[in-house]
Design an enzyme around this catalytic site. Structure first.
Site, PDB file in Angstrom:
ATOM      1  N   ASP A 137      21.018  -3.793  -4.236  1.00  0.00           N
ATOM      2  CA  ASP A 137      22.301  -4.613  -4.746  1.00  0.00           C
ATOM      3  C   ASP A 137      21.684  -5.926  -5.337  1.00  0.00           C
ATOM      4  O   ASP A 137      22.802  -6.425  -6.263  1.00  0.00           O
ATOM      5  CB  ASP A 137      23.255  -4.779  -3.642  1.00  0.00           C
ATOM      6  CG  ASP A 137      22.751  -5.864  -2.561  1.00  0.00           C
ATOM      7  OD1 ASP A 137      21.534  -6.278  -2.693  1.00  0.00           O
ATOM      8  OD2 ASP A 137      23.517  -6.089  -1.580  1.00  0.00           O
ATOM      9  N   TYR A 161      11.861 -10.524  -8.942  1.00  0.00           N
ATOM     10  CA  TYR A 161      12.030  -9.245  -8.030  1.00  0.00           C
ATOM     11  C   TYR A 161      12.906  -8.435  -8.484  1.00  0.00           C
ATOM     12  O   TYR A 161      12.927  -7.304  -9.020  1.00  0.00           O
ATOM     13  CB  TYR A 161      12.009  -9.626  -6.711  1.00  0.00           C
ATOM     14  CG  TYR A 161      12.416  -8.265  -5.823  1.00  0.00           C
ATOM     15  CD1 TYR A 161      11.957  -7.374  -5.696  1.00  0.00           C
ATOM     16  CD2 TYR A 161      13.797  -8.336  -5.154  1.00  0.00           C
ATOM     17  CE1 TYR A 161      12.071  -6.173  -4.994  1.00  0.00           C
ATOM     18  CE2 TYR A 161      14.501  -7.351  -4.543  1.00  0.00           C
ATOM     19  CZ  TYR A 161      13.715  -6.109  -4.498  1.00  0.00           C
ATOM     20  OH  TYR A 161      14.069  -4.858  -3.795  1.00  0.00           O
ATOM     21  N   LYS A 165      13.261  -4.717 -10.562  1.00  0.00           N
ATOM     22  CA  LYS A 165      14.020  -3.589  -9.980  1.00  0.00           C
ATOM     23  C   LYS A 165      15.038  -3.176 -11.241  1.00  0.00           C
ATOM     24  O   LYS A 165      15.123  -2.055 -11.484  1.00  0.00           O
ATOM     25  CB  LYS A 165      14.578  -3.910  -8.754  1.00  0.00           C
ATOM     26  CG  LYS A 165      13.731  -4.183  -7.649  1.00  0.00           C
ATOM     27  CD  LYS A 165      12.827  -3.027  -7.189  1.00  0.00           C
ATOM     28  CE  LYS A 165      13.750  -1.895  -6.487  1.00  0.00           C
ATOM     29  NZ  LYS A 165      12.689  -0.723  -5.955  1.00  0.00           N
TER      30      LYS A 165
HETATM   31  P1  NAD Z   1       8.004  -3.187   1.721  1.00  0.00           P
HETATM   32  O1  NAD Z   1       7.709  -4.171   0.763  1.00  0.00           O
HETATM   33  O2  NAD Z   1       8.305  -3.018   3.278  1.00  0.00           O
HETATM   34  O3  NAD Z   1       7.346  -1.646   1.537  1.00  0.00           O
HETATM   35  C1  NAD Z   1       6.654  -1.344   0.175  1.00  0.00           C
HETATM   36  C2  NAD Z   1       5.565  -0.407   0.225  1.00  0.00           C
HETATM   37  O4  NAD Z   1       5.165  -0.021  -1.048  1.00  0.00           O
HETATM   38  C3  NAD Z   1       4.341  -1.043   0.954  1.00  0.00           C
HETATM   39  O5  NAD Z   1       3.917   0.228   1.910  1.00  0.00           O
HETATM   40  C4  NAD Z   1       3.223  -1.173   0.051  1.00  0.00           C
HETATM   41  O6  NAD Z   1       1.912  -0.897   0.412  1.00  0.00           O
HETATM   42  C5  NAD Z   1       3.875  -0.174  -1.063  1.00  0.00           C
HETATM   43  N1  NAD Z   1       3.466  -0.380  -2.426  1.00  0.00           N
HETATM   44  C6  NAD Z   1       3.637  -1.676  -3.010  1.00  0.00           C
HETATM   45  N2  NAD Z   1       3.018  -1.686  -4.393  1.00  0.00           N
HETATM   46  C7  NAD Z   1       2.513  -0.497  -4.572  1.00  0.00           C
HETATM   47  C8  NAD Z   1       1.651   0.387  -5.510  1.00  0.00           C
HETATM   48  N3  NAD Z   1       1.503  -0.052  -6.757  1.00  0.00           N
HETATM   49  N4  NAD Z   1       1.386   1.915  -5.400  1.00  0.00           N
HETATM   50  C9  NAD Z   1       1.665   2.401  -4.262  1.00  0.00           C
HETATM   51  N5  NAD Z   1       2.090   1.758  -3.073  1.00  0.00           N
HETATM   52  C10 NAD Z   1       2.682   0.381  -3.404  1.00  0.00           C
HETATM   53  O7  NAD Z   1       9.583  -2.582   0.972  1.00  0.00           O
HETATM   54  P2  NAD Z   1      11.035  -2.024   1.758  1.00  0.00           P
HETATM   55  O8  NAD Z   1      11.490  -3.071   2.202  1.00  0.00           O
HETATM   56  O9  NAD Z   1      10.328  -0.933   2.687  1.00  0.00           O
HETATM   57  O10 NAD Z   1      11.581  -1.697   0.429  1.00  0.00           O
HETATM   58  C11 NAD Z   1      11.130  -0.043  -0.052  1.00  0.00           C
HETATM   59  C12 NAD Z   1      12.212   0.018  -1.293  1.00  0.00           C
HETATM   60  O11 NAD Z   1      13.649  -0.128  -0.969  1.00  0.00           O
HETATM   61  C13 NAD Z   1      11.649  -1.021  -2.293  1.00  0.00           C
HETATM   62  O12 NAD Z   1      11.983  -0.533  -3.700  1.00  0.00           O
HETATM   63  C14 NAD Z   1      12.636  -1.996  -2.360  1.00  0.00           C
HETATM   64  O13 NAD Z   1      12.896  -2.553  -3.503  1.00  0.00           O
HETATM   65  C15 NAD Z   1      14.042  -1.194  -2.053  1.00  0.00           C
HETATM   66  N6  NAD Z   1      15.070  -2.045  -1.039  1.00  0.00           N
HETATM   67  C16 NAD Z   1      14.996  -2.647   0.104  1.00  0.00           C
HETATM   68  C17 NAD Z   1      15.813  -3.131   0.446  1.00  0.00           C
HETATM   69  C18 NAD Z   1      15.469  -4.198   1.926  1.00  0.00           C
HETATM   70  O14 NAD Z   1      16.469  -4.738   2.494  1.00  0.00           O
HETATM   71  N7  NAD Z   1      14.411  -4.206   2.564  1.00  0.00           N
HETATM   72  C19 NAD Z   1      17.124  -3.310   0.173  1.00  0.00           C
HETATM   73  C20 NAD Z   1      17.290  -2.457  -0.931  1.00  0.00           C
HETATM   74  C21 NAD Z   1      16.348  -1.873  -1.419  1.00  0.00           C
HETATM   75  O1  TDX Z   2      12.718 -17.883   6.000  1.00  0.00           O
HETATM   76  C1  TDX Z   2      13.774 -17.574   5.507  1.00  0.00           C
HETATM   77  N1  TDX Z   2      15.050 -18.235   5.458  1.00  0.00           N
HETATM   78  C2  TDX Z   2      16.060 -17.832   4.812  1.00  0.00           C
HETATM   79  O2  TDX Z   2      17.117 -18.748   5.099  1.00  0.00           O
HETATM   80  C3  TDX Z   2      13.843 -16.299   4.761  1.00  0.00           C
HETATM   81  C4  TDX Z   2      12.714 -15.403   4.533  1.00  0.00           C
HETATM   82  C5  TDX Z   2      14.954 -15.999   4.058  1.00  0.00           C
HETATM   83  N2  TDX Z   2      16.112 -16.915   4.006  1.00  0.00           N
HETATM   84  C6  TDX Z   2      17.578 -16.421   3.424  1.00  0.00           C
HETATM   85  C7  TDX Z   2      17.321 -15.838   1.892  1.00  0.00           C
HETATM   86  C8  TDX Z   2      18.175 -14.975   1.689  1.00  0.00           C
HETATM   87  O3  TDX Z   2      19.715 -15.442   1.522  1.00  0.00           O
HETATM   88  O4  TDX Z   2      17.934 -15.234   4.204  1.00  0.00           O
HETATM   89  C9  TDX Z   2      18.285 -14.389   3.406  1.00  0.00           C
HETATM   90  C10 TDX Z   2      17.711 -13.039   3.307  1.00  0.00           C
HETATM   91  O5  TDX Z   2      16.085 -13.137   2.734  1.00  0.00           O
HETATM   92  P1  TDX Z   2      15.179 -12.163   2.940  1.00  0.00           P
HETATM   93  O6  TDX Z   2      15.047 -11.502   3.952  1.00  0.00           O
HETATM   94  O7  TDX Z   2      13.945 -12.696   2.003  1.00  0.00           O
HETATM   95  O8  TDX Z   2      16.134 -10.935   1.819  1.00  0.00           O
HETATM   96  P2  TDX Z   2      16.496 -11.031   0.402  1.00  0.00           P
HETATM   97  O9  TDX Z   2      15.984 -12.063  -0.423  1.00  0.00           O
HETATM   98  O10 TDX Z   2      18.076 -10.839   0.627  1.00  0.00           O
HETATM   99  O11 TDX Z   2      16.091  -9.513  -0.095  1.00  0.00           O
HETATM  100  C11 TDX Z   2      16.102  -8.353   0.712  1.00  0.00           C
HETATM  101  O12 TDX Z   2      17.145  -7.747   0.490  1.00  0.00           O
HETATM  102  C12 TDX Z   2      17.370  -6.795  -0.723  1.00  0.00           C
HETATM  103  C13 TDX Z   2      14.825  -7.669   0.361  1.00  0.00           C
HETATM  104  O13 TDX Z   2      13.562  -8.519   0.568  1.00  0.00           O
HETATM  105  C14 TDX Z   2      14.713  -6.918  -0.910  1.00  0.00           C
HETATM  106  O14 TDX Z   2      13.576  -6.043  -1.298  1.00  0.00           O
HETATM  107  C15 TDX Z   2      16.137  -6.198  -0.917  1.00  0.00           C
HETATM  108  O15 TDX Z   2      16.019  -5.655  -2.261  1.00  0.00           O
END
Ligand code: NAD
Ligand code: TDX
Length: 360
Positions: A137, A161, A165
């Site tokens: 989002d 970032y 995306k």
């Molecule tokens: P993460 O950082 O935990 O995992 C990313 C994985 O991708 C890792 O295993 C890493 O080794 C691999 N990777 C990175 N670069 C690479 C490359 N060049 N080739 C092959 N592998 C590679 O991420 P996540 O939180 O699991 O997120 C997964 C996907 O979901 C991402 O595309 C992220 O944008 C999306 N997403 C995440 C969230 C969230 O809250 N975490 C929310 C919405 C969307």
């Molecule tokens: O130490 C912290 N203190 C703090 O206040 C960190 C790490 C974060 N924050 C705040 C920043 C954001 O408002 O908390 C919120 C959540 O932060 P993150 O966990 O870094 O997530 P965010 O930046 O919202 O992004 C996450 O959700 C959307 C994922 O990392 C992304 O990959 C995904 O797309």
């Protein structure tokens, strides 16, 4: 049915691999992951044991064209479920280059080899193919105090970032419009749950609060995120793979908006209840308001009506999900400690030996 999953050693990818192998007996998973700092083979130890005949890991970089070509030639995947990304906003502010390389160029490689390998002229065979682009989002930028992101909200990313995306989503859409590649895009809100790398707000706060270490909260702590338990995200992805329409986008969220400070307070209180206070003081005393993240989006909130029409709904409330996440981290101390001391990076050598260069 061969599914190529990218980034399956990360947080959401590893949860999804477990879910899809359990849900679909007809599926074989090829997990391609570069094993960056965020990739951890320990996230899939049980999968490797239980599903050894239907699960295969290959170390490799989606931004390496020769590697991606080799994977497509060897496995001829039916579905691509593309998680691989650099995912942490703060890292993208410090060093954006890997975000551009992996998130944009890596996605381009996958789209391009899908286009070259799939039967774009044969609509019956093509109907079985899917390219699922997992997005966020954050591409929509920030909301004010009211309103929700819908699939029609304009893209307006704030961080390197989210811009990377957004770029990869645009490429994916263009491949649908130009080449009829059966692309579906999902834009999910913030996930939390088991196996999340302890740099993100929730696992970082649990890990620090448990140890009695400072809890950094950016700015005034009133930024709002819309939290979704990772298993609910995974069930939404299964639903979209099953019933989603190529060329469409689906927002995924569970109407669970919370200010960051509320999340941190909840974790502190639950840990006090579970472990007792730390040195006689409530864990809320560990909170430290620190300099705000540059370009920090104020509020995210998803309107999930479109995916709900496909029959999906979230099942885990925040109250239940946060307790499950805390319990999981308490029960899996070695998983966290191996990340904090860096030894998780030795799993590859231990499991696959030094001689394997990672190519299929
Ligand atoms: P993460 O950082 O935990 O995992 C990313 C994985 O991708 C890792 O295993 C890493 O080794 C691999 N990777 C990175 N670069 C690479 C490359 N060049 N080739 C092959 N592998 C590679 O991420 P996540 O939180 O699991 O997120 C997964 C996907 O979901 C991402 O595309 C992220 O944008 C999306 N997403 C995440 C969230 C969230 O809250 N975490 C929310 C919405 C969307
Ligand atoms: O130490 C912290 N203190 C703090 O206040 C960190 C790490 C974060 N924050 C705040 C920043 C954001 O408002 O908390 C919120 C959540 O932060 P993150 O966990 O870094 O997530 P965010 O930046 O919202 O992004 C996450 O959700 C959307 C994922 O990392 C992304 O990959 C995904 O797309």
């Amino acid at each position: 049915m061969v599914i190529l999953i990218t980034g399956g050693c990360g947080f959401i990818g590893s949860n999804f691999i477990r879910v899809i192998l359990q849900a679909r007996e007809d599926v074989e998973v090829i997990n391609v992951d570069k094993l960056t700092y965020a990739g951890n083979l320990a996230n899939l130890l049980d999968v490797k044991g239980h599903f050894s005949t239907r699960y295969r890991f290959i170390k490799g970089d989606i931004a390496d064209k020769d590697f991606v070509k080799e994977v497509f030639e060897k496995f001829d995947p039916d579905w691509i479920v593309h998680f691989a990304a650099e995912s942490h906003v703060d890292r993208s502010i410090l060093e954006p280059e890997d975000f551009i390389r992996t998130n944009i160029y890596g996605t381009y490689n996958l789209l391009e080899f899908s286009r070259m390998s799939w039967p774009l002229e044969d609509s019956r065979s093509l109907a079985k193919k899917r390219f699922l682009q997992i997005s966020t989002d954050e591409v929509y930028g920030s909301l004010g105090e009211t309103g929700l992101f819908t699939e029609k909200s304009p893209y307006d990313p704030s961080s390197p970032y989210s811009a990377s995306k957004a770029a990869s989503d645009h490429l994916a859409k263009a491949y649908f419009r130009t080449y009829a590649l059966p692309v579906i895009i999902t834009n999910s809100s913030n996930n939390y749950g088991p196996y999340q790398f302890p740099e993100k707000l929730i696992p970082l706060t649990i890990t620090n609060a448990r140890k009695g270490v400072e809890l950094p909260v950016y700015g005034d702590g009133k930024n709002v995120r819309d939290w979704l338990f990772v298993e609910d995200h995974c069930s939404a992805l299964l639903c979209v793979l099953d019933k989603g329409i190529p060329g469409e986008c689906y927002n995924i969220g569970g109407h669970c908006e919370k200010e960051n400070i509320e999340v941190v307070h909840t974790i502190c209180d639950l840990l006090d209840e579970r472990l007792g206070r730390t040195e006689g003081r409530p864990r809320r005393d560990l909170i430290k308001f620190v300099t705000d993240r540059p370009g920090h989006d104020r509020r995210y909130a998803i309107d999930p009506s479109k995916i709900k029409k496909l029959g999906w709904q979230p099942r885990v409330s925040f109250e239940e999900g946060i307790r499950t996440t805390i319990e999981w981290l308490l029960e899996n101390t070695p998983w966290v400690e191996n990340i904090l001391n860096g030894t998780y990076r030795d799993y590859y050598k231990k499991q696959y030996g030094e001689s394997v260069n990672g190519h299929p």
